[in-house]
Write a protein that holds these residues in place. Structure first.
Motif, PDB file in Angstrom:
ATOM      1  N   MET A   1       0.582  -1.121  -0.088  1.00 10.34           N
ATOM      2  CA  MET A   1       0.009  -0.096   0.230  1.00 10.34           C
ATOM      3  C   MET A   1       0.877   1.100   0.097  1.00 10.34           C
ATOM      4  O   MET A   1       1.815   1.528   0.838  1.00 10.34           O
ATOM      5  N   THR A   2       0.596   2.027  -1.070  1.00  6.65           N
ATOM      6  CA  THR A   2       1.434   3.337  -1.086  1.00  6.65           C
ATOM      7  C   THR A   2       0.351   4.766  -0.967  1.00  6.65           C
ATOM      8  O   THR A   2      -0.452   4.695  -1.660  1.00  6.65           O
ATOM      9  N   ARG A   3       0.715   5.238  -0.009  1.00  4.69           N
ATOM     10  CA  ARG A   3       0.007   6.625   0.181  1.00  4.69           C
ATOM     11  C   ARG A   3       0.936   8.057   0.208  1.00  4.69           C
ATOM     12  O   ARG A   3       1.748   7.972   1.051  1.00  4.69           O
ATOM     13  N   ARG A   4       0.507   8.732  -0.913  1.00  4.94           N
ATOM     14  CA  ARG A   4       1.480  10.078  -1.199  1.00  4.94           C
ATOM     15  C   ARG A   4       0.479  11.166  -1.318  1.00  4.94           C
ATOM     16  O   ARG A   4      -0.830  10.935  -1.817  1.00  4.94           O
ATOM     17  N   ILE A   5       0.900  12.086  -0.874  1.00  8.26           N
ATOM     18  CA  ILE A   5       0.141  13.539  -1.039  1.00  8.26           C
ATOM     19  C   ILE A   5       1.220  14.397  -1.986  1.00  8.26           C
ATOM     20  O   ILE A   5       2.458  14.815  -1.779  1.00  8.26           O
ATOM     21  N   TYR A   6       0.797  15.028  -3.303  1.00  8.33           N
ATOM     22  CA  TYR A   6       1.769  15.746  -4.161  1.00  8.33           C
ATOM     23  C   TYR A   6       1.072  17.224  -4.112  1.00  8.33           C
ATOM     24  O   TYR A   6      -0.076  17.501  -4.377  1.00  8.33           O
ATOM     25  N   ILE A   7       1.983  18.240  -4.047  1.00  8.04           N
ATOM     26  CA  ILE A   7       1.398  19.698  -3.796  1.00  8.04           C
ATOM     27  C   ILE A   7       2.552  20.492  -4.697  1.00  8.04           C
ATOM     28  O   ILE A   7       3.690  20.107  -4.652  1.00  8.04           O
ATOM     29  N   SER A   8       2.250  21.528  -5.126  1.00  8.09           N
ATOM     30  CA  SER A   8       3.254  22.638  -5.814  1.00  8.09           C
ATOM     31  C   SER A   8       2.562  23.828  -6.022  1.00  8.09           C
ATOM     32  O   SER A   8       1.392  24.139  -5.928  1.00  8.09           O
ATOM     33  N   ASP A   9       3.450  24.770  -6.435  1.00  9.22           N
ATOM     34  CA  ASP A   9       3.038  26.054  -6.861  1.00  9.22           C
ATOM     35  C   ASP A   9       2.166  26.663  -5.642  1.00  9.22           C
ATOM     36  O   ASP A   9       1.069  27.475  -5.996  1.00  9.22           O
ATOM     37  N   LEU A  10       2.729  26.783  -4.404  1.00 11.61           N
ATOM     38  CA  LEU A  10       2.172  27.432  -3.508  1.00 11.61           C
ATOM     39  C   LEU A  10       2.445  28.898  -3.501  1.00 11.61           C
ATOM     40  O   LEU A  10       1.877  29.821  -2.917  1.00 11.61           O
ATOM     41  N   HIS A  11       3.618  29.080  -3.885  1.00  8.19           N
ATOM     42  CA  HIS A  11       4.245  30.626  -3.997  1.00  8.19           C
ATOM     43  C   HIS A  11       3.953  31.247  -2.640  1.00  8.19           C
ATOM     44  O   HIS A  11       3.709  32.572  -2.775  1.00  8.19           O
ATOM     45  N   LEU A  12       4.419  30.716  -1.634  1.00  7.31           N
ATOM     46  CA  LEU A  12       4.197  31.735  -0.376  1.00  7.31           C
ATOM     47  C   LEU A  12       5.085  32.837  -0.207  1.00  7.31           C
ATOM     48  O   LEU A  12       6.389  32.767  -0.544  1.00  7.31           O
ATOM     49  N   GLU A  13       4.440  33.718   0.202  1.00 10.22           N
ATOM     50  CA  GLU A  13       5.263  35.075   0.618  1.00 10.22           C
ATOM     51  C   GLU A  13       5.016  35.561   1.871  1.00 10.22           C
ATOM     52  O   GLU A  13       6.071  36.437   2.206  1.00 10.22           O
ATOM     53  N   ASP A  14       4.212  35.120   2.694  1.00  8.17           N
ATOM     54  CA  ASP A  14       4.145  35.641   3.861  1.00  8.17           C
ATOM     55  C   ASP A  14       3.378  34.614   4.951  1.00  8.17           C
ATOM     56  O   ASP A  14       2.566  33.917   4.415  1.00  8.17           O
ATOM     57  N   GLU A  15       3.899  34.451   6.040  1.00  2.00           N
ATOM     58  CA  GLU A  15       3.503  33.448   6.972  1.00  2.00           C
ATOM     59  C   GLU A  15       2.111  33.770   7.479  1.00  2.00           C
ATOM     60  O   GLU A  15       1.326  33.047   8.100  1.00  2.00           O
ATOM     61  N   ASP A  16       1.562  35.108   7.605  1.00  2.00           N
ATOM     62  CA  ASP A  16       0.321  35.446   8.173  1.00  2.00           C
ATOM     63  C   ASP A  16      -0.496  35.540   6.870  1.00  2.00           C
ATOM     64  O   ASP A  16      -1.164  36.613   6.707  1.00  2.00           O
ATOM     65  N   THR A  17      -0.798  34.792   6.102  1.00  3.52           N
ATOM     66  CA  THR A  17      -1.944  34.642   5.094  1.00  3.52           C
ATOM     67  C   THR A  17      -2.845  33.350   5.233  1.00  3.52           C
ATOM     68  O   THR A  17      -2.246  32.263   5.610  1.00  3.52           O
ATOM     69  N   PRO A  18      -3.901  33.437   4.501  1.00  4.08           N
ATOM     70  CA  PRO A  18      -4.629  32.157   4.427  1.00  4.08           C
ATOM     71  C   PRO A  18      -3.967  30.865   3.836  1.00  4.08           C
ATOM     72  O   PRO A  18      -4.233  29.940   3.964  1.00  4.08           O
ATOM     73  N   VAL A  19      -3.257  31.452   2.862  1.00  7.08           N
ATOM     74  CA  VAL A  19      -2.433  30.408   2.053  1.00  7.08           C
ATOM     75  C   VAL A  19      -1.534  29.615   2.962  1.00  7.08           C
ATOM     76  O   VAL A  19      -1.680  28.399   2.829  1.00  7.08           O
ATOM     77  N   PHE A  20      -0.639  30.456   3.377  1.00  2.00           N
ATOM     78  CA  PHE A  20       0.184  29.684   4.572  1.00  2.00           C
ATOM     79  C   PHE A  20      -0.691  28.855   5.554  1.00  2.00           C
ATOM     80  O   PHE A  20      -0.170  27.758   5.925  1.00  2.00           O
ATOM     81  N   GLN A  21      -1.576  29.524   6.141  1.00  2.39           N
ATOM     82  CA  GLN A  21      -2.329  28.841   7.113  1.00  2.39           C
ATOM     83  C   GLN A  21      -2.864  27.537   6.557  1.00  2.39           C
ATOM     84  O   GLN A  21      -2.919  26.351   7.350  1.00  2.39           O
ATOM     85  N   ARG A  22      -3.367  27.410   5.346  1.00  2.00           N
ATOM     86  CA  ARG A  22      -3.946  25.994   4.793  1.00  2.00           C
ATOM     87  C   ARG A  22      -2.895  25.483   4.331  1.00  2.00           C
ATOM     88  O   ARG A  22      -3.107  24.172   4.814  1.00  2.00           O
ATOM     89  N   PHE A  23      -1.924  25.707   4.012  1.00  2.00           N
ATOM     90  CA  PHE A  23      -0.766  24.852   3.969  1.00  2.00           C
ATOM     91  C   PHE A  23      -0.214  24.346   5.259  1.00  2.00           C
ATOM     92  O   PHE A  23       0.167  22.948   5.056  1.00  2.00           O
ATOM     93  N   ALA A  24      -0.054  25.076   6.353  1.00  2.00           N
ATOM     94  CA  ALA A  24       0.226  24.450   7.507  1.00  2.00           C
ATOM     95  C   ALA A  24      -0.702  23.372   7.976  1.00  2.00           C
ATOM     96  O   ALA A  24      -0.492  22.269   8.511  1.00  2.00           O
TER      97      ALA A  24
END
Length: 249
Positions: A1-24
């Motif tokens: 059984m193999t379980r992987r998650i692939y992500i890319s192109d988050l382009h994070l610029e600031d830790e205080d953003t919804p994008v970073f929060q969702r990433f974390a």
């Protein structure tokens, strides 16, 4: 059984953003389900070196460390974070992969920019940016100089891309066929083009080319559960929860 998650192109610029929060939140949730999380480049908008002392760099380190305590976290370089090196990776348990990597179950991984061969101007620039001599010269500069250079490069990239026909910034069909044939890939997963979807690779035994989306209007990931590969999208406006994703429309 193999379980992987692939992500890319988050382009994070600031830790205080919804994008970073969702990433974390995504890494925290999915690291309890997956055997491996693979980041296929452009994790940040611009990486200026492993000695970056910004709050974003420290938040990234802590987030990756947390996920890495549950599962393997791997990374291959994109066109925005090619200066991310072993120094930073070692501090957060990040496993560095070659820019083209094939897994033991024949899933071929790359950022995707190397396949955009119709964009000859970019390919020439890419060769320079990936050269050890150029990178060594840049990393010898001060952090202040590198930050200024990164800002200038981002501005130049936006201007250049705005004046290019959109088709030359997509992958070249023949280059894609050649790569999956040479590697005998079962599935190809990449990002870079910001054109999420699942495509066939005509004339090959490759089952699918899965393109990850950028985390701009929503978050994107590809979930591998053994042989099953599923492209998923989720909201950046509300908390991420494992299993609370929905297929892209």
């Amino acid at each position: 059984m193999t379980r992987r998650i692939y992500i890319s192109d988050l382009h994070l610029e600031d830790e205080d953003t919804p994008v970073f929060q969702r990433f974390a939140e995504c890494l925290a949730a999915e690291s309890t389900w997956a055997d491996e999380i693979v980041i296929l480049g452009d994790l940040v908008e611009m990486w200026i070196g492993d000695d970056d002392d910004s709050a974003l760099a420290e938040s990234l380190r802590q987030t990756l460390l947390g996920a890495g305590s549950n599962c393997r976290v791997s990374f291959l370089h994109g066109n925005r974070d090619f200066l991310l090196g072993k120094g930073f990776a070692d501090t957060c348990g990040l496993q560095l992969l070659p820019e083209t990597h094939i897994t033991n179950d024949q899933v071929l991984l790359c950022h995707g920019d190397s396949l955009c061969t119709d964009d000859t101007e970019y390919q020439t620039l890419r060769e320079t940016l990936r050269s050890p001599a150029w990178q060594a010269d840049i990393l010898n500069k001060s952090l202040i100089e590198r930050k200024a250079l990164a800002n200038a490069m981002r501005a130049q990239s936006r201007t250049s891309n705005a004046n290019k026909p959109s088709n030359i910034m997509d992958v070249n069909a023949q280059a894609t066929i050649q790569l999956v044939t040479d590697t005998q890939a079962r599935v190809l997963v990449h990002g870079h083009t910001h054109r999420p979807g699942v495509h066939t690779v005509t004339g090959t035994a490759c089952e699918a080319r899965i393109v990850l989306g950028s985390w701009e209007y929503c978050g994107w990931l590809c979930r591998q559960d053994d042989a099953n590969m599923q492209l998923e999208a989720f909201s950046l406006a509300r908390r991420y929860e494992n299993g609370n994703t929905h297929p892209a429309h």
